[in-house]
Design a protein around this motif. Structure first.
Motif, short mmCIF file in Angstrom:
data_model
loop_
_atom_site.label_atom_id
_atom_site.label_comp_id
_atom_site.label_asym_id
_atom_site.label_seq_id
_atom_site.Cartn_x
_atom_site.Cartn_y
_atom_site.Cartn_z
N ARG A 500 40.12 45.75 27.72
CA ARG A 500 38.79 45.19 27.83
C ARG A 500 38.84 43.75 28.34
N VAL A 501 39.87 43.01 27.95
CA VAL A 501 40.03 41.64 28.46
C VAL A 501 40.30 41.67 29.96
N VAL A 502 41.14 42.62 30.41
CA VAL A 502 41.40 42.77 31.85
C VAL A 502 40.09 43.06 32.58
N ALA A 503 39.29 43.97 32.03
CA ALA A 503 38.02 44.33 32.67
C ALA A 503 37.11 43.12 32.77
N HIS A 504 37.09 42.33 31.74
CA HIS A 504 36.24 41.15 31.75
C HIS A 504 36.71 40.15 32.81
N TYR A 521 38.82 32.91 26.91
CA TYR A 521 38.73 32.77 25.46
C TYR A 521 40.13 32.60 24.86
N ALA A 522 40.58 33.53 24.02
CA ALA A 522 41.86 33.37 23.33
C ALA A 522 43.01 34.03 24.09
N TYR A 523 42.89 34.13 25.41
CA TYR A 523 43.90 34.80 26.22
C TYR A 523 44.22 33.96 27.44
N VAL A 548 47.89 37.63 28.23
CA VAL A 548 48.72 37.31 27.06
C VAL A 548 47.83 36.73 25.97
N SER A 549 47.91 37.28 24.76
CA SER A 549 47.13 36.80 23.62
C SER A 549 47.73 35.51 23.06
N GLN A 555 50.88 41.32 25.23
CA GLN A 555 50.53 41.17 26.63
C GLN A 555 50.43 42.53 27.31
N CYS A 556 49.71 42.53 28.40
CA CYS A 556 49.67 43.73 29.21
C CYS A 556 49.46 43.33 30.67
#
Length: 757
Positions: A500-504, A521-523, A548-549, A555-556
């Motif tokens: 979802r972070v990648v999508a954002h 944000y936190a990434y 990366v968190s 990470q992904c």
């Protein structure tokens, strides 16, 4: 005459409101025109108390006072963490106030610590209680650079075990409600029951603990506290002075007298507008009288160690007449919403207790393989919460990890974050209010969801167990039914994973709204491949990114594609298993079709290559959803304004005449005029010239008043423009900035708007 002292304590606190996955507070509409309640209350209370105005008889400002230098206070650590990022100026005044008090009072600072995230300490496990203290102390040292003398207990909830824990850490005193006193006795005297809070608050008391340690207790003046919070004492500074001085009462032979009051600090400016000024005025007037010394508890104890003794009621608090039942049962304490029950409180507590016990077992077993000593690592984890920098992280790993291998590091951090969220889900506000689906209940359930997500690889059955108990938490709102309904409708959809972070990130690229620093944000986001195209209302982005968190270092690396059909029709694909050559081929083909064929052909290509699992606008984070909606509707809103202006302009003199004569205006005409005039106000604020001021004066003269729903936004706009104008006075064109500021003040005055000066 007995020596007279005054100590006013403010408990400044807001619950943690950050999205557990993003580490930021998303928009809270109820706090408008601010983004969130932290920002609103900081503007109304925390900031003003650092620079509070004291007015003379003529109404002019005679002094600007830092109230924090004169009152005893505590701030919630999670609130200070937010303030460090979002209101550092207010935080600087808080720290400076403590520094000044240390100088004035022989090293005894006004600030005291607080248990970390406002957990009800008597209901906490011994391990959690210890960590709450350790984290609260560490945060205090980090902010104030010294050791605290005491720790505020959330809701003043107390039992003997909690006081033993405070004493074990060398803390000297606790502040309690008079109703929490069980009995008292003078030196060498007999015990007397403290029925209905009947204990003299004008002295300190000693509590001897079973361990042999002792602690001083201060039972604040209940009548004064009620007067400040609910009785209107802050409506007038002289009234507050009179009440404080009257509280000294009759002298007690041979004893100093301490008048002390403790309330929520938000009384001074948020709950009571200009309450900070009433406080500053009272402190200034009493100080100038020369008959009362303004002190804090630590200083008073150093001068007058307690000789009287007291005992407490175990499991008591200041905000629940039934002890601590408000946080575990339907005790009857509520805010009075008609027809609402709180039967949900007991199953919520039971569900959280069950989940925490399971999380602790997971932590102990899995943590034993990763950490040298798991619970010591958890206590020390607060250092990473205060500083996630590389050096601090490496030092932490060296102290606690058995292995520095990547999987051990990530596993350890996930376990610690699981524990942090497992404690945050006990933040007291989740039980305090009338309905589980309110923002406070939803917030602690989100912490539970995050903890479950982190535990899922090790204990996938926990969510089912948790929901089996939460089922019994009956909501007052039929659309939710029970805790499971709230979970399914409000909590589960909030869950964030790296896809979802990648999508954002992909959507930000497509709309050119990605932050310059590459953070999300936190990434931390690193683009690896990206191509972005725009044609009219349509957008296309195809690429690859590494996420990366910050918290867990998870990470992904994933490929993505974004296709925007215009309006709110948005599709985002994310694939982790797409080889780079296939991504590059897809990118070329999608760009060719985007330019040479139809948008439908691009959609079919992406559907064929990436599958039908997509993210849509509702999957974006809240702030970006709003930005995309505003961007999409911006042109339409401008068109609406133009149309309304065209309709109302010929009739505006008539509307103004009707306003002036006090006659009703047809609602549809009034609405059109209101929208048009609000636009006029906005444009006048942007110009802030003499003509703009005259235009607003004319509108007001004809009877125009700012609509209630628009007032907050205009006030915020005026305040921000005032700050900009004042800031511009630093350069050579100071007169320009000053004149602009004066015009803005004239606008605020003419519109009868209460700009915060």
């Amino acid at each position: 005459m007995a020596k007279r002292y005054l100590c006013i304590h403010g408990h400044f606190y807001q619950p943690p409101r950050e999205n557990p996955w993003l580490d930021t507070i998303e928009p809270q509409d109820s706090a408008a025109p601010f983004n969130d309640w932290n920002a609103r209350i900081s503007s109304e209370c925390y900031g003003p108390n650092g620079v509070s105005r004291i007015r003379g008889q003529d109404g002019h400002i005679i002094r600007v006072a830092n109230n924090y230098s004169q009152i005893s206070f505590n701030f919630g650590p999670t609130l200070l963490s937010w303030m460090a990022r979002h209101d550092p100026e207010a935080l600087a005044h808080i720290v400076e106030g403590d520094r000044q008090s240390c100088q004035r009072l022989a090293g005894h600072g006004n600030a005291i610590a607080q248990a970390y995230n406002h957990m009800i300490m008597p209901l906490a496990s011994p391990r959690d209680r210890r960590t709450q203290i350790v984290w609260g102390l560490a945060d205090f040292r980090h902010r104030f650079g010294r050791e605290p003398e005491a720790m505020w207990l959330p809701e003043t909830a107390v039992n003997t075990d909690t006081l033993e824990a405070l004493a074990e850490f060398g803390l000297r005193y606790a502040i309690l409600s008079p109703r929490q006193a069980r009995r008292w006795r003078p030196p060498g005297g007999t015990w007397c029951d403290a029925a209905q809070g009947d204990i003299d608050p004008r002295r300190a008391y000693r509590l001897d603990l079973p361990s042999g340690r002792s602690l001083a207790l201060f039972f604040y003046d209940g009548g004064l506290a009620h007067g400040v919070a609910f009785g209107g004492l802050l409506d007038n500074g002289d009234n507050y002075v009179s009440a404080l001085l009257a509280a000294f009462g009759e002298e007690v032979a041979g004893e100093p007298l301490l008048v002390q009051v403790a309330t929520d600090g938000e009384s001074y400016g948020h709950h009571h507008r200009f309450g900070d000024m009433a406080l500053a005025y009272a402190l200034n007037k009493i100080s100038q009288s020369g008959t009362v010394e303004i002190v804090n508890y630590g200083y008073f104890l150093a001068q007058h160690p307690p000789t009287w003794e007291a005992e407490i009621w175990d499991n008591s608090s200041w905000s629940c007449a039934h002890g601590v039942e408000r946080w575990r049962s339907n005790c009857g304490c509520n805010l009075g919403r008609p027809g609402f029950h709180q039967r949900w409180r007991k199953p919520l507590r039971e569900a959280m207790d069950l989940l925490k016990a399971r999380l602790d077992a997971v932590f102990e077993e899995a943590g034993g393989r990763v950490f040298k000593e798991p619970w010591a690592a958890r206590d020390d984890y607060v250092r990473l919460l205060l500083d996630r920098g590389g050096e601090a992280r490496e030092a932490f790993f060296g102290r606690h990890l058995r292995s520095r291998a990547r999987d051990a590091v990530e596993s350890g951090l996930r376990l610690l974050e699981m524990q942090r969220n497992g404690m945050l889900m006990f933040t007291s506000c989740g039980w305090f209010f009338d309905e589980l689906s309110g923002i406070e209940g939803v917030q602690i359930l989100k912490y539970a969801q995050r903890a479950l997500q982190l535990a899922e690889p090790l204990a996938p059955e926990l969510e089912a167990e948790f929901l089996g108990v939460l089922d019994r938490a009956e909501s007052n709102l039929p659309q939710f039914g029970d805790g499971r309904g709230i979970w399914q409708q409000l909590i589960r959809p909030a869950r964030v994973d790296l896809d979802r972070v990648v999508a954002h990130h992909a959507v930000q690229l497509a709309f050119d709204t990605r932050p310059a620093d590459g953070r999300l944000y936190a990434y931390q986001v690193t683009p690896l491949v990206s191509a972005v195209e725009e044609q009219g209302d349509n957008h296309l982005a195809v690429g690859r990114a590494l996420i990366v968190s910050d918290a867990t270092l998870d990470q992904c690396e994933a490929s993505y594609a974004v296709l925007h059909f215009g309006g709110l029709d948005l599709h985002v694909w994310v694939r982790r298993d797409l080889p780079l050559p296939q991504l590059e081929e897809l990118q070329r083909e999608a760009l060719r079709l985007f330019h040479d064929a139809s948008i439908g052909d691009v959609y079919q290509l992406l559907l064929q290559r990436l599958g039908n699992q997509t993210f849509k606008i509702q999957d974006l984070f809240a702030l970006e959803q709003r930005q995309l909606i505003a961007r999409t509707l911006g042109a339409r809103v401008a068109t609406y304004r133009t149309v309304l202006a065209g309709l109302v302009t010929p009739d505006l003199p008539l509307v103004e005449r009707l306003w002036k004569l006090g006659h009703a205006v047809a609602p549809v005409v009034k609405l059109a005029a209101q929208v048009f005039l609000e636009q006029e106000i906005d444009e006048s604020l942007d110009q802030a010239d003499d003509a703009a001021v005259a235009r607003i004066e004319d509108l007001v003269r004809h009877g125009y008043r700012v609509d209630e729903h628009h007032r907050g936004a205009i006030v915020r706009s005026i305040e921000q423009k005032l700050l900009d104008a004042i800031e511009s006075c630093r350069d050579s064109a100071a007169d320009v900035g000053l004149n602009r500021a004066l015009r803005l003040l004239a606008v605020a005055h003419n519109l009868e708007l209460p700009a915060n000066l």
